[in-house]
Structures are given as C-alpha cells and as structure tokens.
Design an enzyme around this catalytic site. Structure first.
Site, mmCIF file in Angstrom:
data_model
loop_
_atom_site.group_PDB
_atom_site.id
_atom_site.type_symbol
_atom_site.label_atom_id
_atom_site.label_comp_id
_atom_site.label_asym_id
_atom_site.label_seq_id
_atom_site.Cartn_x
_atom_site.Cartn_y
_atom_site.Cartn_z
ATOM 1 N N ASP A 94 0.732 -1.336 -0.025
ATOM 2 C CA ASP A 94 -0.020 -0.034 -0.245
ATOM 3 C C ASP A 94 0.748 1.190 -0.009
ATOM 4 O O ASP A 94 1.943 1.238 0.446
ATOM 5 C CB ASP A 94 -0.742 0.120 1.471
ATOM 6 C CG ASP A 94 -1.950 -1.092 1.300
ATOM 7 O OD1 ASP A 94 -1.707 -1.806 0.426
ATOM 8 O OD2 ASP A 94 -2.634 -1.074 2.419
ATOM 9 N N HIS A 106 3.768 -2.030 3.217
ATOM 10 C CA HIS A 106 3.871 -0.835 2.635
ATOM 11 C C HIS A 106 4.903 -0.594 1.785
ATOM 12 O O HIS A 106 6.160 -0.535 2.335
ATOM 13 C CB HIS A 106 3.632 -0.022 3.778
ATOM 14 C CG HIS A 106 2.306 -0.083 4.434
ATOM 15 N ND1 HIS A 106 2.000 -1.248 5.082
ATOM 16 C CD2 HIS A 106 1.134 0.728 4.253
ATOM 17 C CE1 HIS A 106 0.833 -0.930 5.573
ATOM 18 N NE2 HIS A 106 0.260 0.054 5.032
ATOM 19 N N HIS A 120 -5.862 2.913 -3.937
ATOM 20 C CA HIS A 120 -5.850 3.305 -2.502
ATOM 21 C C HIS A 120 -6.428 4.798 -2.086
ATOM 22 O O HIS A 120 -5.706 5.323 -1.429
ATOM 23 C CB HIS A 120 -4.591 2.976 -2.069
ATOM 24 C CG HIS A 120 -4.257 2.755 -0.689
ATOM 25 N ND1 HIS A 120 -5.155 1.883 0.340
ATOM 26 C CD2 HIS A 120 -3.261 3.393 0.223
ATOM 27 C CE1 HIS A 120 -4.745 2.097 1.641
ATOM 28 N NE2 HIS A 120 -3.551 2.700 1.616
HETATM 29 ZN ZN LIG Z 1 -2.477 3.220 3.124
#
Ligand SMILES: [Zn+2]
Length: 241
Positions: A54, A197, A104
C-alpha cells in the site's frame, strides 16, 4: 444504525443485532462486508499467497520490484493517485513488471464521517490518474487504514471495484525487521493476503527499509515451504460474510 442495516447484502440483516458493536465491526474488521463488499482471503486449497503493498509508489518501489522478481513473485500494489502523479515512471514500472495496481484513494484520507460524494471524488481521482499514467484501470480497492464507511459500497460498485482487506498486517511501518518477518511467517497460509507498505501515505522518500529487508528474508523461506506468490485477482474467493 438503520442506514447500516439497509446496506447489508445477502439477507443477513436479521442475524445481526443493531448495536454500536456491529458498526465498529463493519468499519474495521478485515472479514466484515457490512459497509462495502470486500474480499479478505484467497483460495485455501492452493499454496498461493497474495503480497499486497500500500501507499506507493515511492522512490523505494524499484528496489522492491527487484526483490519480487528474484522469487518470480507477482504482487498487488494499492497506489494513491497523488503518489502516482509524483512518480509516474515508477508507477509505470510496476505495471510493466506484470504486477496489479489497485486503488488506495487519491490522497489517503480516513473515510469515516466523510460524505459519499467526498469518497467518490477520492476514488474517482485515483482511478483516473492510475489509468491515464499506467494504462491499466484498477479493479480492486483498499480503504486507507482499512476503514470503510457508509456510501463506500455504492462508490465501489460505481467504479467496478472489489474491496480487498487482508489476513495479516505486517506492521512494517512500526515494528523492527525480526518482528515483521515473524508476523509474515506466522501469517503464511494458503490464500493468505499479506499487507505491507512500499510508501508512507503521501510522504516523499519514505523510509521503507524494514519492509524491503523483511520481504527479502521471507520470500525464499516461504518458497522452501512450497508457497508461491500471485496477484489478488488470481487467488480470490468470496468473503464468508
Ligand atoms: Zn494506506
């Protein structure tokens, strides 16, 4: 709560009591589909894991692409529109390497207490940016902070997006490498969706060294255990809720 119950799909409303607890569950629990239909796990019959990243792209994403390539891993990147506009070449590199790009949101806001129009603008802007820059239109959506809110389900449907949660959060933004590695090893299972991430919200040059080291350490170990790494779209089955 009435509004929340109206959103429940599949005739499960009668089984759920109208309480604040249900709302908290619908907003945050990965397997809940109360506020927006989501998938949180893939097919449990095959030793395939979905690695998801992400908050990218970031300046460190190319280093991650190299690590993934070494294990022939294909992954899913939930990118923010603002980051894609900041680093368009890196976003294109992700798509060109055969990975999937998901939505996202544009600027990574917390969606609770936001209007449906606000949520729609965030999702639409990211769809437009990602398609214009990478040439692929996202089919999957991950809510920032995993928080879903009223109106999100409708917005997802409007943009043809399926929500994707996770089976394991790596906590790679706040734990040391050894702990992240341990969490990923514990979370590894058929159909697992692991959340990591390659960026830090909209920060330029984020420090994601823990994620890089953890992924570098974990992929060969999991391959020894017989796992391989697929895009979310290839491991999917519907949510239980
Ligand atoms: Zn995020």
């Amino acid at each position: 709560m009435i509004a929340a119950l109206r959103l429940i799909e599949g005739g499960t409303a009668a089984a759920i009591s109208a309480s604040a607890g249900v709302l908290a569950y619908g907003v945050r629990v990965p397997s809940a589909s109360l506020l927006a239909p989501s998938v949180f796990r893939g097919d449990v019959a095959r030793p395939a894991i979905a690695l998801t990243f992400d908050d990218g792209p970031s300046e460190s994403t190319p280093a991650l692409l190299e690590i993934l390539d070494r294990s022939a891993a294909r992954a899913t990147f939930f990118q923010c529109g603002a980051n894609v506009r900041r680093l368009p070449d890196i976003a294109r590199e992700v798509a060109a390497a055969g990975h999937d790009i998901g939505n996202h949101t544009d600027t990574h806001p917390m969606l609770h207490f936001k209007s449906r129009d606000y949520i729609d603008r965030e999702v639409a802007a990211a769809q437009e940016t990602i398609e214009r820059i990478t040439g692929t239109r996202p089919r999957f959506f991950r809510a920032p902070y995993g928080v879903r809110w009223f109106g999100l389900g409708e917005v997802q449907r409007r943009h043809d997006l399926t929500g994707v949660m996770w089976t394991t959060l790596a906590l790679d933004w706040k734990r040391p490498v050894q702990q992240v590695v341990a969490r990923l090893m514990r979370g590894a299972a058929n159909g697992a969706i692991l959340c990591l991430h390659d960026g830090r919200v909209l920060q330029p040059r984020p420090d994601v060294r823990v994620m890089l080291e953890a992924v570098r350490a974990v992929l060969p170990k999991l391959m020894e255990q017989g796992f391989h790494f697929e895009k979310v779209t290839d491991i999917l089955c519907p949510t239980k809720n």
